[in-house]
Scaffold this active site. Structure first.
Site, PDB file in Angstrom:
ATOM      1  N   ARG A  87       0.798  -1.219   0.000  1.00 49.74           N
ATOM      2  CA  ARG A  87       0.000   0.000   0.000  1.00 49.74           C
ATOM      3  C   ARG A  87       0.836   1.276   0.000  1.00 49.74           C
ATOM      4  NH1 ARG A  87      -2.880  -4.054   1.812  1.00 49.74           N
ATOM      5  NH2 ARG A  87      -0.867  -4.683   2.627  1.00 49.74           N
ATOM      6  N   THR A  88       1.815   1.339   0.896  1.00 46.89           N
ATOM      7  CA  THR A  88       2.549   2.599   1.045  1.00 46.89           C
ATOM      8  C   THR A  88       3.358   2.884  -0.217  1.00 46.89           C
ATOM      9  OG1 THR A  88       2.701   2.020   3.373  1.00 46.89           O
ATOM     10  CG2 THR A  88       3.987   3.902   2.648  1.00 46.89           C
ATOM     11  N   LYS A 116      27.906  -3.951  -2.621  1.00 47.88           N
ATOM     12  CA  LYS A 116      29.357  -3.836  -2.865  1.00 47.88           C
ATOM     13  C   LYS A 116      30.052  -3.132  -1.700  1.00 47.88           C
ATOM     14  CE  LYS A 116      28.230  -2.999  -7.680  1.00 47.88           C
ATOM     15  NZ  LYS A 116      28.223  -1.904  -8.657  1.00 47.88           N
ATOM     16  N   ARG A 137      11.252   3.867   3.076  1.00 42.38           N
ATOM     17  CA  ARG A 137      10.903   2.951   4.171  1.00 42.38           C
ATOM     18  C   ARG A 137      12.159   2.193   4.541  1.00 42.38           C
ATOM     19  NH1 ARG A 137       5.761  -1.019   4.547  1.00 42.38           N
ATOM     20  NH2 ARG A 137       4.847   0.967   5.131  1.00 42.38           N
ATOM     21  N   HIS A 170       5.292   5.966  11.469  1.00 41.33           N
ATOM     22  CA  HIS A 170       4.709   5.799  10.129  1.00 41.33           C
ATOM     23  C   HIS A 170       3.800   7.029   9.905  1.00 41.33           C
ATOM     24  CE1 HIS A 170       3.460   4.076   6.466  1.00 41.33           C
ATOM     25  NE2 HIS A 170       3.095   2.874   6.856  1.00 41.33           N
TER      26      HIS A 170
HETATM   27  N1   CP Z   1      -0.207   0.068   5.928  1.00 39.94           N
HETATM   28  C1   CP Z   1       0.980  -0.231   5.340  1.00 39.94           C
HETATM   29  O1   CP Z   1       2.013   0.343   5.682  1.00 39.94           O
HETATM   30  O2   CP Z   1       0.907  -1.196   4.379  1.00 39.94           O
HETATM   31  P1   CP Z   1       2.134  -1.717   3.500  1.00 39.94           P
HETATM   32  O3   CP Z   1       3.122  -2.349   4.453  1.00 39.94           O
HETATM   33  O4   CP Z   1       1.535  -2.673   2.506  1.00 39.94           O
HETATM   34  O5   CP Z   1       2.752  -0.522   2.827  1.00 39.94           O
END
Ligand code: CP
Length: 361
Positions: A87-88, A116, A137, A170
């Protein structure tokens, strides 16, 4: 606009020592960053929600979509996802496309020159040579902050958006959660005065940690933390909530909370953080919802979930009008488009277009 300071005016050690509340002032001025939930004010959340709705409405028509795609067509964004995501990743990518940004991505560090021996810092610095924004992320808590600080001290100081860091933050998920709550409660007084129940693995869920803080910006909100003892919300979060005067209750008993909650925020077991399979020893069956439970809920209640889900929300709940998690997920695309546009300071163009265009609904 409140005061702002630049990340190149402070050493990393001094910045790291600041409280979460003190850090936000360093993320506002261009290039602005989205790194922690604590950087937002209620006013900023409300502006983002309005902008997200405007973008969503404008995008419904072909000419509106064409207009939106011109806004950031001179920009490129790097999607650096060193942890799995559906999703993110996809919603940020889609948000970029809505605004005309070209995206590049690295979704697995094994495909970058980190294999490397290049350091993560040099890897990020390399990305910054080619793009105007990094959406990232990373499994290491605080790494997005480190990246923003590091880039601010180079000649390519670009914006950083934290799309999930460690088990700590998040922030863009929290924004889409606020947008979902705000839309859902639009006709019943908004988020003020509502009761929100967080259910499941609260010890390791970064979405809960970020959203719980944003809820402190609303009036008379009550939080229920419903979890088995081993997975209860951390003391550090409770200290932050205490400092903000937030009312909350901690319980292992889900049934009495169900009829009181305006929103149930279900979460899955985050066993990717397990040490030696510890999660397999917890019984989490009492922290789930199925069609039988629905009659206990308020008619106006909503069921949220950051997703992905496992058995904590049975699929027989999906067709209930109170099941909001699929819409919540789509809301992420609109609010992330609003955030990216605001990061580049181009939101006024949408507001002017919207005022002249006045699309329906
Ligand atoms: N809610 C969320 O962070 O989903 P993903 O891990 O699929 O990005």
């Amino acid at each position: 606009m409140t005061d702002s300071k630049h990340l190149n005016q402070i050493s990393w050690q001094d910045f790291k020592a600041l409280s979460l509340g003190e850090k936000g002032v360093y993320f506002r001025s261009a290039p602005s960053h989205t790194l922690i939930a604590q950087q937002f004010s209620r006013g900023q959340l409300e502006e983002l929600c309005v902008l997200a709705t405007r973008i969503r409405r404008i995008a419904k028509r072909r000419e509106g979509g064409n207009f939106l795609r011109t806004l950031l067509s001179d920009k490129r964004a790097m999607l650096y996802f060193a942890q799995p995501s559906s999703r993110t990743y996809l919603s940020h990518n889609a948000a970029c496309q809505i605004l005309g940004l070209v995206t590049l991505d690295v979704r697995d560090s094994k495909t970058s020159s980190e294999v490397k021996g290049e350091t993560p810092e040099d890897t990020i610095r390399t990305f910054s040579s080619y793009v105007d924004m990094i959406i990232m992320r990373h499994p290491v808590g605080g790494f997005a902050e480190r990246v923003a600080w590091m880039l601010s001290n180079t000649n390519r100081p670009i914006s950083v958006l934290n799309a999930g860091s460690g088990a700590d933050q998040h922030p863009t998920q929290a924004l889409l959660d606020i947008y979902t709550l705000s839309r859902s409660f639009n006709k019943i007084g908004g988020i003020d005065g509502k009761s929100i129940a967080f259910v499941g693995d609260l010890a390791r869920g970064r979405t809960v940690r970020s959203l719980a803080w944003l809820l402190t910006l609303y009036n008379d909100v009550k939080i229920y933390f419903v979890a088995p003892e081993q997975l209860q919300i951390g003391e550090d979060v409770l200290e932050l909530l205490d400092s903000a005067g937030m009312e909350y209750e901690i319980t292992q008993d889900f049934a009495p909370v169900m009829p009181k909650a305006d929103a149930l925020y279900m979460t899955r077991i985050q066993d990717e953080w397990d040490e030696e399979g510890a999660s397999s020893t917890f019984d989490t069956s009492a922290f789930s919802i199925n069609a039988e439970h629905l009659k206990s809920l308020k008619e106006t209640a909503i069921i949220m979930h950051p997703l992905p889900r496992r058995e904590e929300v049975a699929t027989d709940v999906d067709h209930d009008p109170r099941a909001m998690y699929w819409r919540q997920m789509r809301n992420g695309m609109w609010v992330r488009a609003a955030l990216i546009l605001t990061t580049f300071g181009r939101q006024d163009e949408v507001n002017t277009y919207y005022d002249n265009y006045k699309p329906e609904n």
